[in-house]
Design a protein around this motif. Structure first.
Motif, PDB file in Angstrom:
ATOM      1  N   SER A   1       0.884  -1.147   0.125  1.00  0.00           N
ATOM      2  CA  SER A   1       0.097   0.009   0.083  1.00  0.00           C
ATOM      3  C   SER A   1       0.817   1.267   0.105  1.00  0.00           C
ATOM      4  N   GLY A   2       0.530   2.014  -1.046  1.00  0.00           N
ATOM      5  CA  GLY A   2       1.600   3.414  -0.945  1.00  0.00           C
ATOM      6  C   GLY A   2       0.901   4.429  -1.817  1.00  0.00           C
ATOM      7  N   LEU A   3       1.554   5.477  -1.651  1.00  0.00           N
ATOM      8  CA  LEU A   3       0.878   6.841  -2.373  1.00  0.00           C
ATOM      9  C   LEU A   3       1.233   6.823  -3.726  1.00  0.00           C
ATOM     10  N   VAL A   4       0.570   7.207  -4.425  1.00  0.00           N
ATOM     11  CA  VAL A   4       0.630   7.430  -6.017  1.00  0.00           C
ATOM     12  C   VAL A   4       1.041   8.317  -6.687  1.00  0.00           C
ATOM     13  N   ALA A   5       1.792   8.294  -7.510  1.00  0.00           N
ATOM     14  CA  ALA A   5       2.268   9.247  -8.591  1.00  0.00           C
ATOM     15  C   ALA A   5       1.914   8.911  -9.858  1.00  0.00           C
ATOM     16  N   THR A   6       1.402   9.879 -10.638  1.00  0.00           N
ATOM     17  CA  THR A   6       0.834   9.849 -11.938  1.00  0.00           C
ATOM     18  C   THR A   6       1.793  10.304 -13.020  1.00  0.00           C
ATOM     19  N   MET A   7       2.105   9.501 -13.906  1.00  0.00           N
ATOM     20  CA  MET A   7       2.850  10.298 -15.023  1.00  0.00           C
ATOM     21  C   MET A   7       1.979   9.906 -16.417  1.00  0.00           C
ATOM     22  N   ASP A   8       1.326  10.995 -16.757  1.00  0.00           N
ATOM     23  CA  ASP A   8       0.202  11.036 -17.781  1.00  0.00           C
ATOM     24  C   ASP A   8       1.099  11.133 -19.321  1.00  0.00           C
TER      25      ASP A   8
END
Length: 202
Positions: free
Chosen positions: A8-15
């Motif tokens: 479980s962890g924080l999400v970073a997005t790279m669109d």
């Protein structure tokens, strides 16, 4: 290799689509002989401006993404040259899993060899994750390898496929060397027997 069971962890997005390994870890950093320490150079040309200062426009430089451990991105992630250093940098930076529409084959295989889980989800589910992240900077996901699911606290659920052998290797933290060492007794027996067989000359 670290085992991957449930994370479980924080999400970073790279669109972005078609993120290649030349951007993941630029060629000037491939001279290092260690397998560690590459995280500081991850996406170097995107993370930093020409004067060496952090680029405030780059996704991973946003405050909420600096401790992210799940990267969500688009199709064909890890394309380009077949440098294993790309996965080393991703893992060293702190990412335990990547969620994308698709990957290049070599990068995909290298992830499994280094304890990073490459999850494949359909484009509409990727879009949902990106939308969720945009509305909640502290967005978190849970990836359960045993159940092969991706979930959040708001009811999102995605299911992913994985080869059973690769799944078992990740669950037990076994890279290629670790898999080989499981058969060390048989290897020793073979070598002992081979050394006893007389060699015919002439």
């Amino acid at each position: 290799m670290r085992a991957f069971t449930k994370h479980s962890g924080l999400v970073a997005t790279m669109d972005r689509s078609n993120v290649d390994t030349d951007q993941v870890i630029p060629k000037q950093f491939l001279k290092r002989i260690e397998r560690t320490g590459f995280g500081q150079f991850l996406f170097f040309d995107w993370r930093f401006l020409p004067d060496g200062s952090p680029n405030p426009e780059f996704e991973l430089n946003r405050p909420e993404n600096k401790v992210a451990s799940v990267l969500v991105t688009r199709r064909n992630f890890g394309s380009g040259s077949s440098r294993e250093h790309a996965v080393w940098a991703i893992e060293d930076f702190g990412f335990r899993a990547i969620i994308a529409e698709s990957y290049s084959d070599i990068f995909f295989n290298n992830c499994y060899k280094n304890g990073v889980l490459p999850v494949v989800l359909d484009p509409e589910l990727i879009q949902k994750l990106i939308d969720n992240k945009s509305h909640s900077p502290g967005y978190r996901l849970t990836i359960d390898l045993e159940k092969q699911t991706v979930t959040d606290e708001s009811g999102f659920q995605g299911w992913f496929e994985i080869d059973p052998v690769r799944k078992d290797s990740l669950l037990n933290g076994l890279d290629d060397i670790g898999l080989t060492m499981q058969h060390v007794d048989k290897i020793a027996e073979f070598e002992a027997h081979r050394n006893m067989v007389p060699v015919k000359c002439g």
